[in-house]
Write an enzyme that holds these catalytic residues in place. Sequence first.
Site, PDB file in Angstrom:
ATOM      1  N   LYS A 159      13.479  -2.850  -0.807  1.00 18.18           N
ATOM      2  CA  LYS A 159      12.431  -1.939  -1.289  1.00 18.18           C
ATOM      3  C   LYS A 159      13.051  -0.556  -1.387  1.00 18.18           C
ATOM      4  O   LYS A 159      12.935   0.274  -0.481  1.00 18.18           O
ATOM      5  CB  LYS A 159      11.233  -1.976  -0.332  1.00 18.18           C
ATOM      6  CG  LYS A 159       9.984  -1.338  -0.892  1.00 18.18           C
ATOM      7  CD  LYS A 159       8.785  -1.659  -0.011  1.00 18.18           C
ATOM      8  CE  LYS A 159       7.554  -0.874  -0.401  1.00 18.18           C
ATOM      9  NZ  LYS A 159       7.039  -1.150  -1.734  1.00 18.18           N
TER      10      LYS A 159
HETATM   11  N1  PPE Z   1       6.194  -5.829  -5.269  1.00 13.00           N
HETATM   12  C1  PPE Z   1       6.450  -4.515  -5.393  1.00 13.00           C
HETATM   13  C2  PPE Z   1       7.342  -4.053  -6.484  1.00 13.00           C
HETATM   14  C3  PPE Z   1       5.876  -3.627  -4.490  1.00 13.00           C
HETATM   15  O1  PPE Z   1       6.120  -2.317  -4.607  1.00 13.00           O
HETATM   16  C4  PPE Z   1       5.013  -4.105  -3.480  1.00 13.00           C
HETATM   17  C5  PPE Z   1       4.379  -3.162  -2.503  1.00 13.00           C
HETATM   18  C6  PPE Z   1       4.782  -5.495  -3.394  1.00 13.00           C
HETATM   19  C7  PPE Z   1       5.403  -6.328  -4.302  1.00 13.00           C
HETATM   20  C8  PPE Z   1       3.931  -6.092  -2.314  1.00 13.00           C
HETATM   21  O2  PPE Z   1       4.585  -6.030  -1.086  1.00 13.00           O
HETATM   22  P1  PPE Z   1       3.778  -5.953   0.296  1.00 13.00           P
HETATM   23  O3  PPE Z   1       3.186  -4.600   0.356  1.00 13.00           O
HETATM   24  O4  PPE Z   1       4.805  -6.189   1.321  1.00 13.00           O
HETATM   25  O5  PPE Z   1       2.722  -7.012   0.266  1.00 13.00           O
HETATM   26  N2  PPE Z   1       4.118  -1.885  -3.010  1.00 13.00           N
HETATM   27  C9  PPE Z   1       3.900  -0.791  -2.078  1.00 13.00           C
HETATM   28  C10 PPE Z   1       4.013   0.541  -2.769  1.00 13.00           C
HETATM   29  C11 PPE Z   1       2.939   0.943  -3.679  1.00 13.00           C
HETATM   30  C12 PPE Z   1       3.112   2.352  -4.192  1.00 13.00           C
HETATM   31  O6  PPE Z   1       2.485   2.686  -5.219  1.00 13.00           O
HETATM   32  O7  PPE Z   1       3.830   3.148  -3.584  1.00 13.00           O
HETATM   33  C13 PPE Z   1       2.613  -0.985  -1.288  1.00 13.00           C
HETATM   34  O8  PPE Z   1       1.784  -1.814  -1.637  1.00 13.00           O
HETATM   35  O9  PPE Z   1       2.471  -0.306  -0.269  1.00 13.00           O
END
Ligand code: PPE
Length: 314
Positions: A159
């Site tokens: 990430k």
């Molecule tokens: N894919 C991406 C690209 C992504 O950024 C997130 C979280 C997810 C999948 C889901 O991951 P999880 O949160 O572990 O279930 N995106 C984060 C950032 C959002 C933002 O705008 O900044 C979040 O959901 O916190």
Amino acid sequence: MAFKGEGKIWMNGEFVEWKDAKIHVLSHVIHYGSSVFEGIRAYKTSKGTAVFRLGAHVRRLHKSAKIYRMEYPYSDEEIFEACLETIRVNNLKECYIRPVAYRGYNSLGVDPSPCPIDVAIAVWEWGKYLGPEALENGVEVCVSSWARIAPNTLPAMAKCGANYMNSQLIKLEAIARGCVEGIALDSSGNVSEGSGENVFIVRDGRLITPPFDASILPGITRNTVMTLAKEMGIKVIEANIPREALYIADEVFFTGSAAEITPISMIDKIAIGNGARGPITERLQKRFFEYLSGDVPDTYNWLDFVYSEEKVEA
Ligand code: PPE
């Protein structure tokens, strides 16, 4: 949602006032996207404020950093405790938590080795990510003309700040087309993920979600939904999803810490199912929020209570 600009931010082990939490414009991260971060939510449960799956997020931050040879000088236990302490210092009952580790200020040039690795943790109140009615009514999305980052270009399992330049292309194009969010395909044309969410489809009563090799972030909410679905007797398959399978799915939804479980009602102007939140999505949301309410047993130890008096009560 604009920041209120109040409270304290944890920076390299010290709390600093929100307005003073600054870095130099020549910090490595500003020029080359050299950061790794997390997004976590704390919820107001019936037993007090609890962070959802903090341990998993802290471990993922560490792994993202490891991929980029960016080992910061804090243990998982220290980051975990610093997240809880930041919520306490700001006295929040419900919030979003953003730890970030980044290459700081020393010199420029692609080689980041001379730059320090700094860590910060901020917390703020963040409402529904995809709009106030999104969880109930679903959102309209489009398939992006931008592909998700290809394997062996940028590692999707990390990430990393730089990955979100690709996300911004997806998001801005979606908005320009009148959609709330975009779904990107991977470099071979199968469904990957949203700009900040994982994707699931429901087909004949089963859940299907793209595998790790479809350039996805291994979402913690994705894992949560897979766990809850199994518990509810709903079969989950990780498999490649061709684009057209989105249009003919019974239901489609996003998962993410910010987005939680958000139904998708329309993709490229094609109604999904009957164009409203589907029954399996609704059941999963219900179970998810029931878990977060604190009223059911914390079977998987997913809740970490923030305030000690509440811990005693719990
Ligand atoms: N894919 C991406 C690209 C992504 O950024 C997130 C979280 C997810 C999948 C889901 O991951 P999880 O949160 O572990 O279930 N995106 C984060 C950032 C959002 C933002 O705008 O900044 C979040 O959901 O916190």
